[in-house]
Design an enzyme around this catalytic site. Structure first.
Site, PDB file in Angstrom:
ATOM      1  N   GLY A  97       0.819  -1.224   0.000  1.00 49.87           N
ATOM      2  CA  GLY A  97       0.000   0.000   0.000  1.00 49.87           C
ATOM      3  C   GLY A  97       0.844   1.262   0.000  1.00 49.87           C
ATOM      4  N   ARG A 131      -9.357  10.072  -1.118  1.00 53.63           N
ATOM      5  CA  ARG A 131      -8.909  10.879   0.018  1.00 53.63           C
ATOM      6  C   ARG A 131      -8.644  12.301  -0.459  1.00 53.63           C
ATOM      7  NH1 ARG A 131      -5.001   6.807   3.457  1.00 53.63           N
ATOM      8  NH2 ARG A 131      -4.480   5.839   1.478  1.00 53.63           N
ATOM      9  N   TYR A 159     -14.592   0.975  10.271  1.00 51.53           N
ATOM     10  CA  TYR A 159     -13.161   1.298  10.345  1.00 51.53           C
ATOM     11  C   TYR A 159     -12.788   1.706  11.775  1.00 51.53           C
ATOM     12  CZ  TYR A 159      -8.750   3.652   9.029  1.00 51.53           C
ATOM     13  OH  TYR A 159      -7.433   4.055   8.914  1.00 51.53           O
ATOM     14  N   THR A 165      -2.102  11.240   6.528  1.00 49.12           N
ATOM     15  CA  THR A 165      -0.771  11.242   5.921  1.00 49.12           C
ATOM     16  C   THR A 165      -0.917  11.176   4.402  1.00 49.12           C
ATOM     17  OG1 THR A 165       0.101  10.157   7.883  1.00 49.12           O
ATOM     18  CG2 THR A 165       1.442  10.022   5.906  1.00 49.12           C
ATOM     19  N   LYS A 218     -13.627  -7.118   9.736  1.00 50.46           N
ATOM     20  CA  LYS A 218     -12.947  -8.424   9.838  1.00 50.46           C
ATOM     21  C   LYS A 218     -11.442  -8.251   9.655  1.00 50.46           C
ATOM     22  CE  LYS A 218     -16.165 -11.975   8.174  1.00 50.46           C
ATOM     23  NZ  LYS A 218     -16.451 -12.813   6.993  1.00 50.46           N
ATOM     24  N   THR A 219     -11.063  -7.412   8.714  1.00 45.23           N
ATOM     25  CA  THR A 219      -9.630  -7.204   8.454  1.00 45.23           C
ATOM     26  C   THR A 219      -8.933  -6.688   9.710  1.00 45.23           C
ATOM     27  OG1 THR A 219      -9.978  -6.805   6.107  1.00 45.23           O
ATOM     28  CG2 THR A 219      -7.972  -5.883   7.051  1.00 45.23           C
ATOM     29  N   ASP A 233       0.238  -8.885   1.192  1.00 44.47           N
ATOM     30  CA  ASP A 233      -0.858  -7.989   0.776  1.00 44.47           C
ATOM     31  C   ASP A 233      -1.863  -8.764  -0.052  1.00 44.47           C
ATOM     32  OD1 ASP A 233      -2.283  -5.598  -0.417  1.00 44.47           O
ATOM     33  OD2 ASP A 233      -0.635  -4.560   0.573  1.00 44.47           O
ATOM     34  N   THR A 290      -6.430  -2.509  -2.203  1.00 41.82           N
ATOM     35  CA  THR A 290      -6.366  -1.079  -2.549  1.00 41.82           C
ATOM     36  C   THR A 290      -4.987  -0.674  -3.079  1.00 41.82           C
ATOM     37  OG1 THR A 290      -5.761  -0.521  -0.277  1.00 41.82           O
ATOM     38  CG2 THR A 290      -8.108  -0.456  -0.823  1.00 41.82           C
ATOM     39  N   ASN A 337      -4.913 -12.896  14.160  1.00 32.46           N
ATOM     40  CA  ASN A 337      -3.962 -13.779  13.470  1.00 32.46           C
ATOM     41  C   ASN A 337      -2.512 -13.330  13.682  1.00 32.46           C
ATOM     42  OD1 ASN A 337      -5.815 -15.600  12.441  1.00 32.46           O
ATOM     43  ND2 ASN A 337      -6.277 -14.303  10.673  1.00 32.46           N
TER      44      ASN A 337
HETATM   45  P1  NAD Z   1      -3.552   1.735   1.608  1.00 32.57           P
HETATM   46  O1  NAD Z   1      -4.961   1.416   1.278  1.00 32.57           O
HETATM   47  O2  NAD Z   1      -2.683   2.289   0.544  1.00 32.57           O
HETATM   48  O3  NAD Z   1      -2.816   0.463   2.201  1.00 32.57           O
HETATM   49  C1  NAD Z   1      -3.466  -0.605   2.824  1.00 32.57           C
HETATM   50  C2  NAD Z   1      -2.891  -1.888   2.260  1.00 32.57           C
HETATM   51  O4  NAD Z   1      -3.492  -3.001   2.947  1.00 32.57           O
HETATM   52  C3  NAD Z   1      -3.196  -2.073   0.773  1.00 32.57           C
HETATM   53  O5  NAD Z   1      -2.043  -2.498   0.101  1.00 32.57           O
HETATM   54  C4  NAD Z   1      -4.284  -3.141   0.764  1.00 32.57           C
HETATM   55  O6  NAD Z   1      -4.307  -3.886  -0.438  1.00 32.57           O
HETATM   56  C5  NAD Z   1      -3.904  -3.969   1.969  1.00 32.57           C
HETATM   57  N1  NAD Z   1      -5.017  -4.735   2.544  1.00 32.57           N
HETATM   58  C6  NAD Z   1      -6.284  -4.315   2.796  1.00 32.57           C
HETATM   59  N2  NAD Z   1      -7.011  -5.311   3.328  1.00 32.57           N
HETATM   60  C7  NAD Z   1      -6.183  -6.387   3.430  1.00 32.57           C
HETATM   61  C8  NAD Z   1      -6.351  -7.725   3.875  1.00 32.57           C
HETATM   62  N3  NAD Z   1      -7.536  -8.156   4.354  1.00 32.57           N
HETATM   63  N4  NAD Z   1      -5.291  -8.577   3.808  1.00 32.57           N
HETATM   64  C9  NAD Z   1      -4.101  -8.157   3.322  1.00 32.57           C
HETATM   65  N5  NAD Z   1      -3.884  -6.908   2.866  1.00 32.57           N
HETATM   66  C10 NAD Z   1      -4.913  -6.033   2.922  1.00 32.57           C
HETATM   67  O7  NAD Z   1      -3.596   2.731   2.860  1.00 32.57           O
HETATM   68  P2  NAD Z   1      -2.430   3.419   3.696  1.00 32.57           P
HETATM   69  O8  NAD Z   1      -2.731   4.873   3.773  1.00 32.57           O
HETATM   70  O9  NAD Z   1      -1.096   2.989   3.233  1.00 32.57           O
HETATM   71  O10 NAD Z   1      -2.715   2.818   5.156  1.00 32.57           O
HETATM   72  C11 NAD Z   1      -1.900   1.823   5.733  1.00 32.57           C
HETATM   73  C12 NAD Z   1      -2.332   1.616   7.183  1.00 32.57           C
HETATM   74  O11 NAD Z   1      -2.188   2.844   7.924  1.00 32.57           O
HETATM   75  C13 NAD Z   1      -3.793   1.179   7.327  1.00 32.57           C
HETATM   76  O12 NAD Z   1      -3.888   0.222   8.363  1.00 32.57           O
HETATM   77  C14 NAD Z   1      -4.492   2.457   7.745  1.00 32.57           C
HETATM   78  O13 NAD Z   1      -5.645   2.196   8.524  1.00 32.57           O
HETATM   79  C15 NAD Z   1      -3.405   3.162   8.552  1.00 32.57           C
HETATM   80  N6  NAD Z   1      -3.615   4.614   8.549  1.00 32.57           N
HETATM   81  C16 NAD Z   1      -3.319   5.373   7.458  1.00 32.57           C
HETATM   82  C17 NAD Z   1      -3.563   6.747   7.495  1.00 32.57           C
HETATM   83  C18 NAD Z   1      -3.230   7.646   6.339  1.00 32.57           C
HETATM   84  O14 NAD Z   1      -3.534   8.852   6.421  1.00 32.57           O
HETATM   85  N7  NAD Z   1      -2.597   7.210   5.282  1.00 32.57           N
HETATM   86  C19 NAD Z   1      -4.132   7.329   8.637  1.00 32.57           C
HETATM   87  C20 NAD Z   1      -4.452   6.499   9.703  1.00 32.57           C
HETATM   88  C21 NAD Z   1      -4.180   5.154   9.673  1.00 32.57           C
HETATM   89  N1  UDP Z   2     -13.013  15.808   1.371  1.00 32.64           N
HETATM   90  C1  UDP Z   2     -13.439  16.784   0.499  1.00 32.64           C
HETATM   91  N2  UDP Z   2     -13.399  16.500  -0.842  1.00 32.64           N
HETATM   92  C2  UDP Z   2     -12.940  15.331  -1.342  1.00 32.64           C
HETATM   93  C3  UDP Z   2     -12.487  14.345  -0.427  1.00 32.64           C
HETATM   94  C4  UDP Z   2     -12.535  14.616   0.932  1.00 32.64           C
HETATM   95  O1  UDP Z   2     -13.851  17.869   0.903  1.00 32.64           O
HETATM   96  O2  UDP Z   2     -12.921  15.166  -2.565  1.00 32.64           O
HETATM   97  C5  UDP Z   2     -13.046  16.119   2.814  1.00 32.64           C
HETATM   98  C6  UDP Z   2     -13.737  15.077   3.683  1.00 32.64           C
HETATM   99  O3  UDP Z   2     -15.120  15.322   3.761  1.00 32.64           O
HETATM  100  C7  UDP Z   2     -13.028  15.264   5.024  1.00 32.64           C
HETATM  101  C8  UDP Z   2     -11.612  15.691   4.631  1.00 32.64           C
HETATM  102  O4  UDP Z   2     -11.704  16.138   3.275  1.00 32.64           O
HETATM  103  O5  UDP Z   2     -13.636  16.324   5.739  1.00 32.64           O
HETATM  104  C9  UDP Z   2     -10.585  14.560   4.706  1.00 32.64           C
HETATM  105  O6  UDP Z   2     -11.112  13.454   4.008  1.00 32.64           O
HETATM  106  P1  UDP Z   2     -10.285  12.113   3.779  1.00 32.64           P
HETATM  107  O7  UDP Z   2     -11.212  11.159   3.113  1.00 32.64           O
HETATM  108  O8  UDP Z   2      -8.994  12.416   3.112  1.00 32.64           O
HETATM  109  O9  UDP Z   2      -9.889  11.603   5.233  1.00 32.64           O
HETATM  110  P2  UDP Z   2     -10.632  11.490   6.646  1.00 32.64           P
HETATM  111  O10 UDP Z   2     -12.003  12.083   6.572  1.00 32.64           O
HETATM  112  O11 UDP Z   2     -10.660  10.040   6.921  1.00 32.64           O
HETATM  113  O12 UDP Z   2      -9.768  12.283   7.536  1.00 32.64           O
END
Ligand code: NAD
Ligand code: UDP
Length: 324
Positions: free
Chosen positions: A14, A188, A147, A177, A93-94, A35, A39, A101
Site C-alpha cells: 500500500g 482521500r 473502520y 498522511t 474483519k480485516t 498484501d 487497494t 492472526n
Molecule cells: P492503503 O490502502 O494504501 O494500504 C493498505 C494496504 O493493505 C493495501 O495495500 C491493501 O491492499 C492492503 N489490505 C487491505 N485489506 C487487506 C487484507 N484483508 N489482507 C491483506 N492486505 C490487505 O492505505 P495506507 O494509507 O497505506 O494505510 C496503511 C495503514 O495505515 C492502514 O492500516 C491504515 O488504517 C493506517 N492509517 C493510514 C492513514 C493515512 O492517512 N494514510 C491514517 C491512519 C491510519
Molecule cells: N473531502 C473533500 N473532498 C474530497 C475528499 C474529501 O472535501 O474530494 C473532505 C472530507 O469530507 C473530510 C476531509 O476532506 O472532511 C478529509 O477526508 P479524507 O477522506 O482524506 O480523510 P478522513 O475524513 O478520513 O480524515
C-alpha cells in the site's frame, strides 16, 4: 547477534506499507511484504522484487498464516473512507481477525508487533488537539464505524495479548498522511484534489470546507513508525504520529489550485455523515519518547506529491471500488 531482522509488513504494497518496506530493505533487513492488493497494486513494490532481502506474498490477513519473523508491522486495512465503506463487514474483519492472526503469530514466534491504528479512534473529537488520553467520540452505528470500531477493537486485542501473553506490542495512531504513491482513485482529500486539479476537473469540497485536518508527509510518518518499533520495550503506545499544522479543507483546495496552476473551480457537495469537524494531533508523547516531530511543511510535501502525480499514467490504475 546481528541487528538485521526478519520483518513482516502486512499491507506492505500500500501507500505507507510500500515506503516502509523500501526503508527496511535499504537497512538490510529481510522483509516479507504481505498484501491482498485490495487497494494497491504490485507496481508499488515491483522495484523491490529483485532485491535478495525482499519477498512478496499475496495473502489476506483474515486467514491465518504461519511465518517465522522477528517483527511485524500490521498495516493491512483499507484506509480511505470510499474503500473501507465499500465492504464494511470485510473492513472490520480485516482489523479484528487480522489483529488476532498476527498477535497469534507474534505470540508463537516471540515477535514484536506494531499496530497501525488511527486518529479515527477519536471519532468527531470534542477535545482539541487530541492527546492519547482522550477516549474519543465515535458513532458505533454510522458508516465510519466499520473502520473506527475495528481499529479500536484491534487496539483492545493488542493490549490484552500484551497483558495476558506478554506479547511485545506497539500501537501508533496515525493522523492524515499523504505523499507519492497514494492511490489516485482512493477518494482521500489530498489525492482527490491533486488528481482533479491535474485533470482540469472541478475540485469537490464536501460541506463548506471549514472542517480541518492536519497533514503529515509520508517520510516523516514512516520515520516515526520505525522509531516506535525500535523504542525501549516500555514505550508501547498508543502514540500519536501526525503533523500538528492544521488547515481547513478549503485552504488545502486553494493551495492545490495555486501550486498546480489549474483552472479547476471549487464545487461544494454534501458533507458525508459523521465526517469529523476538526482534527489535530497532540504529539507531546512522540516528542518525549521518540524525539520525533515532522519536519516537512505542507507546501513542500505537496510539491513532491504533485510532481509524482504528474509523472504517473493514471490510466494504469484500477479504481478499487466505485466509491471515489
Ligand atoms: P492503503 O490502502 O494504501 O494500504 C493498505 C494496504 O493493505 C493495501 O495495500 C491493501 O491492499 C492492503 N489490505 C487491505 N485489506 C487487506 C487484507 N484483508 N489482507 C491483506 N492486505 C490487505 O492505505 P495506507 O494509507 O497505506 O494505510 C496503511 C495503514 O495505515 C492502514 O492500516 C491504515 O488504517 C493506517 N492509517 C493510514 C492513514 C493515512 O492517512 N494514510 C491514517 C491512519 C491510519
Ligand atoms: N473531502 C473533500 N473532498 C474530497 C475528499 C474529501 O472535501 O474530494 C473532505 C472530507 O469530507 C473530510 C476531509 O476532506 O472532511 C478529509 O477526508 P479524507 O477522506 O482524506 O480523510 P478522513 O475524513 O478520513 O480524515
Amino acid at each position: 547477534m546481528s541487528s538485521l531482522k526478519r520483518i513482516l509488513v502486512t499491507g506492505g504494497a500500500g501507500f505507507l506499507g510500500s515506503h516502509l518496506c523500501e526503508r527496511l530493505v535499504a537497512q538490510g533487513h529481510d522483509v516479507i511484504c504481505l498484501d491482498n492488493f485490495f487497494t494497491s497494486q504490485k507496481s508499488n513494490v515491483a522495484h523491490l522484487l529483485e532485491k535478495p532481502n525482499f519477498e512478496l506474498i499475496r495473502h489476506d490477513v483474515i486467514q491465518p498464516i504461519f511465518l517465522e519473523v522477528d517483527e511485524i508491522y500490521n498495516m493491512a486495512c483499507p484506509a480511505a473512507p470510499g474503500h473501507y465503506q465499500y465492504n464494511p463487514i470485510k473492513t472490520i474483519k480485516t482489523s479484528v481477525m487480522g489483529a488476532i492472526n498476527l498477535l497469534g503469530m507474534a505470540k508463537r514466534c516471540r515477535a514484536k508487533v506494531l499496530q497501525a491504528s488511527t486518529s479515527e479512534v477519536y471519532g468527531d473529537p470534542e477535545v482539541h488537539p487530541q492527546p492519547e488520553t482522550y477516549r474519543g467520540s465515535v458513532n458505533p452505528l454510522g458508516p465510519r464505524a466499520c473502520y473506527d470500531e475495528g481499529k479500536r477493537a484491534a487496539e483492545t486485542l493488542f493490549m490484552d495479548y500484551h497483558r495476558m501473553n506478554k506479547v511485545n506490542i506497539r500501537i501508533v495512531r496515525i493522523f492524515n498522511t499523504y505523499g507519492p504513491r497514494m492511490h489516485p482513485y482512493d477518494g482521500r482529500v489530498v489525492s482527490n484534489f491533486i488528481r482533479q486539479a491535474l485533470q482540469g476537473q472541478n475540485i469537490t469540497i464536501f460541506g463548506d470546507g471549514s472542517q480541518t485536518r492536519s497533514f503529515c508527509y509520508r517520510d516523516d510518518l514512516i520515520e516515526g513508525i520505525i522509531r516506535l518499533m525500535n523504542a525501549p520495550d516500555n514505550v508501547i503506545g498508543p502514540i500519536n504520529l501526525g503533523n500538528p499544522d492544521e488547515f481547513t479543507i478549503k485552504e488545502l483546495a486553494e493551495l492545490v489550485i495555486e501550486m498546480t496552476g489549474t483552472k479547476s473551480k471549487l464545487v461544494y457537495q454534501p458533507l458525508p455523515q459523521d465526517d469529523p469537524t476538526r482534527r489535530r494531533p497532540d504529539i507531546t508523547l512522540a516528542q518525549k519518547h521518540l524525539e520525533w516531530r515532522p519536519t516537512t511543511k505542507l507546501r513542500d510535501g505537496l510539491q513532491k506529491t504533485i510532481e509524482w502525480f504528474r509523472s504517473i499514467d493514471m490510466t494504469h490504475y484500477r479504481a478499487p471500488t466505485p466509491n471515489y
